[in-house]
Motif scaffolding. Sequence first.
Motif, short mmCIF file in Angstrom:
data_model
loop_
_atom_site.label_atom_id
_atom_site.label_comp_id
_atom_site.label_asym_id
_atom_site.label_seq_id
_atom_site.Cartn_x
_atom_site.Cartn_y
_atom_site.Cartn_z
N ALA A 37 0.75 -1.23 -0.03
CA ALA A 37 0.05 0.06 -0.14
C ALA A 37 0.77 1.34 0.02
N LEU A 38 0.41 2.33 -0.78
CA LEU A 38 1.32 3.46 -0.98
C LEU A 38 0.53 4.73 -0.04
N GLY A 39 0.06 4.22 1.14
CA GLY A 39 -0.31 5.14 2.07
C GLY A 39 -1.69 5.73 2.19
N VAL A 40 -2.59 5.36 1.36
CA VAL A 40 -4.00 6.02 1.58
C VAL A 40 -4.64 5.45 2.76
N GLU A 41 -4.66 4.36 2.95
CA GLU A 41 -5.36 3.78 4.20
C GLU A 41 -5.00 4.31 5.51
N ASP A 42 -3.55 4.44 5.61
CA ASP A 42 -2.85 4.75 6.85
C ASP A 42 -2.81 6.44 7.08
N GLY A 43 -3.47 7.14 6.11
CA GLY A 43 -3.46 8.61 6.13
C GLY A 43 -2.26 9.16 5.59
N LEU A 87 -12.08 11.08 -7.45
CA LEU A 87 -11.51 11.01 -5.94
C LEU A 87 -9.95 10.86 -6.46
N GLN A 88 -9.22 11.99 -5.94
CA GLN A 88 -7.57 11.84 -6.29
C GLN A 88 -6.65 11.77 -5.06
N ALA A 89 -5.65 10.78 -5.35
CA ALA A 89 -4.65 10.35 -4.07
C ALA A 89 -3.43 11.30 -4.70
N GLY A 99 -1.69 -1.10 -9.27
CA GLY A 99 -2.88 -1.34 -8.99
C GLY A 99 -3.72 -0.37 -7.85
N VAL A 100 -5.15 -0.73 -7.86
CA VAL A 100 -6.07 0.06 -7.15
C VAL A 100 -6.91 -0.98 -6.11
N VAL A 101 -7.21 -0.67 -5.05
CA VAL A 101 -7.97 -1.38 -4.35
C VAL A 101 -9.42 -0.55 -3.78
N THR A 102 -10.75 -0.99 -4.01
CA THR A 102 -11.89 -0.16 -3.57
C THR A 102 -12.80 -0.68 -2.92
N GLN A 103 -13.45 -0.04 -1.99
CA GLN A 103 -14.66 -0.48 -1.28
C GLN A 103 -15.66 0.35 -1.16
N GLY A 104 -17.07 -0.11 -0.94
CA GLY A 104 -18.16 0.91 -1.06
C GLY A 104 -18.46 1.70 0.43
N SER A 105 -19.62 2.13 0.76
CA SER A 105 -19.88 2.91 1.90
C SER A 105 -20.24 1.87 2.92
N PRO A 106 -19.44 2.09 4.18
CA PRO A 106 -19.97 1.22 5.43
C PRO A 106 -21.41 1.90 6.01
N ARG A 175 -14.25 4.10 -1.03
CA ARG A 175 -13.14 3.81 -0.24
C ARG A 175 -12.10 3.38 -1.02
N ILE A 176 -10.59 3.82 -1.02
CA ILE A 176 -9.83 3.30 -2.08
C ILE A 176 -8.22 3.31 -1.01
N GLU A 177 -7.56 2.47 -1.66
CA GLU A 177 -5.96 2.30 -1.43
C GLU A 177 -5.31 2.11 -3.00
N ILE A 178 -4.12 2.66 -2.99
CA ILE A 178 -3.05 2.72 -4.28
C ILE A 178 -2.03 1.69 -3.81
#
Length: 845
Positions: A37-43, A87-89, A99-106, A175-178
């Motif tokens: 992961a390139l740091g989207v999830e960890d902020g 949505l931009q990172a 690659g890219v990882v995606t989720q919907g709304s919780p 919701r994403i991660e790069i």
Amino acid sequence: MFQSTIYTQFIRICPMEWHIYIALRFELLGPLPGSYALGVEDGSTQLTASSIRSPTYPADEGRLNAVVGDELSGSWKPKENNQGQWLQANLSDVKSVIGVVTQGSPYGKEWVTSYKVSWSDNGANFTFVENVNGTEIFSGNTDQNTEVTQMFKSAIDAQFIRISPVTWNVDPALRIEILGPCQDNEVPNLICPHDTSETTDPGNTTSSATWNDPTVTDNVDSNLTVTCSSASGSSFDAGSTIVNCSATDNAGNTNSCTFNVTVKEIDIEVPTLTCPDNINQATNLGQSTSSATWNDPAVTDNVDSSLSVTCSPVSGFSFSVGSTPVICSAKDTAGNTGSCTFNVTVKDIEVPTVMCPDDISQTTVQGQSTSSATWNDSAVTDNVDSSLSVICSHVSGLSFSVGSTPVICSAKDTAGNIGSCTFNITVKDEEIPNVICPSDISKFTIEGQSTSTATWREPVVIDNVDFSLSATCSRASGTLFSVGSTTVNCSVEDSAGNTGSCTFNVEVIDIDIPTVMCPDDISQTTIQGQSTSAATWNEPIVTDNVDSTLSANCSRASGSYFRVGTTAVTCSATDTAGKTGSCTFNVEVEDIEVPSVSCPDDMSQATDQGQSTSSATWNDLTVTDNVDSSLSVTCSPVSGLSFSVGSTPVICSAKDTAGNTGSCTFNVTVKDEDIPNVICPSDISKFTVEGQSTSLAAWHEPTVIDNVDVSLSATCSRANGSSFSVGSTTVKCSAEDTAGNTGSCSFNVEVIDIEIPTVTCPNYVSQTAVQGQSTLSATWNEPIVTDNVDSTLSANCSRAPGSYFRVGTTAVTCSATDTAGNTGGCTFNVEVEADSYFWICTWIS
């Protein structure tokens, strides 16, 4: 890329569609390096967006596995639902992205089902990730929380990554991660071959050495190349030489290994023999063998100078038909033996002689288009083979069609020499066609004319040979025939000149009665003070399809006196064929004064509670008449009746003794405000009509239920039984009740194309090879492809026009597939015949 890794030894690529011909080049890819992961999830990566729905859905909430918090939704959602949102990172600097990882709304059942990815290294100019068809559309989520990973075909070097929703469920919540690639620091595993030992090459102080390539494996790369200081097959000097080999993986990690090549000096060189050229000669005349002689082979050796040569068989030996190897050898004083080989080939070039029977001529079997022919087997002789068999293009006893058929008989000896002969079988057709006329026809004259049109089925023609003969008649079907009997003659001639015929009769009968045209009905009032009135009229007009001077007789004469009421006057006329026509007109004498009836005012009221009707009452009506003083009034409907929804006229009338009726009308109005319930039929699925791109669809008419109207019918956007094109069509139906209330429903009609294309191949291609050659380039027109839907299909054939074909018959198969996946095909033959000169030249050679 596959959705998951496949572990296998064999991979097949199966083309599904292609352009002109199937042509393919491909490479197989192993698993990509790992990702992190390139740091989207960890902020640690900054997120921005094109817009936000509200402060509850900021861009910073678009991080993988974000959760619902105080006044936060746990996902990003744009202000408007359209494909222009993103949505931009910001990765801080340019990094490799795979690659890219995606989720919907919780928070709710909202997620992105497909999206596009664009990238930039400066935040101003963005480029979309593409595939062979253009911008790639990535599959997204199917629920709220499952992580869906999509890997790119190749890594992207970028600082800014944008995710642009294309389709979504409810709202495009995201919701994403790069992902970036992991680093490979492990060197390849390299295994060299064992040390090798060789002796010097003949006449040299060196020797070439060969070995199997070193084995290399790697934790990531599967097809690494090994480079050695000396290549396998290189020449090495006497002594020991170290060979160094190394391999470098795609991450730049290098490993190496070594092995030794030792060359020893020794005399192991065999003598060199030079054999004479191969010997080719024909058998001696009248024999199956031939004697062959030659000079002894020359021999040289690195040590010995006067070696002797031994050959087997020896020079002068008699050789049988075929190829015989002659092996010659010499041994030097060191015991090294050298040898050489040449071939002595004896050929049999005399063709067998085949004697055919005489030509055969006979007529067809009665009622058939063929005749069986028999003959004795052809005799065959050969200079070598004594029991050859003869094969003919047609077997004895076969049925032959009308015309001349060549029968070719041939025999092949064991040397492959072919002899042949030809005789003809002629079958003649002497049987006349059988013509079957229709039955005699009886017709009535056309109304108002003295003729009639007669039509009939074309005569049936049966012939033993020709199956599509049609008869020619003296009168054409559909022409006019006069009153009386007419004979029609029909005949036909087959392709052999045999003529057959038949006749039938057409009879026209006159049944047309005269037309008598009476004057119009006469209506007049009584004469003042009398109960009768005199009536006059013009004489009736009489016309007939045959007779032109007929006159009519009437039951009452013009100028007669008629009483009050209606009197029928009948007039008639009879033609020369005994047919009588008549007409009638009425003379009416009337008392025309009607009674006067006074109605109440119009009434308006609602339906009774829970019913579709309402009862209405009124007072008795008054009536006056110029003659009668005590007339009664009758109303319809009657007072106190229940009235249906709508406006109902109430007609009240009174009739005097003269039959004159006076009336008046008033309206009773009942209002309805319930809409009808329209029930459509189920969806319909149909196949296309053969030869068409449409299909007729019929259905039960929609059911309409209304609280008032019991016989409402629905009107649909397409008529029942209409023609529908391939695909799905929505039919909308609606019904409006008498109160103006409208209800509706809809259903779908799907038309499926199951008809295969029709591929029409060219005719049988038959050509003769160019003199002295056994092949020929054959060309033909491309097959014609027709389809009930697709108009621009083309066929693919097993052989292309202009291909070379060998002597004989070759089947060419062509096929075409329409857009619905239906495949049709056809086959035609290409026959190449050898020129007679070909066989003569072969014999002489």
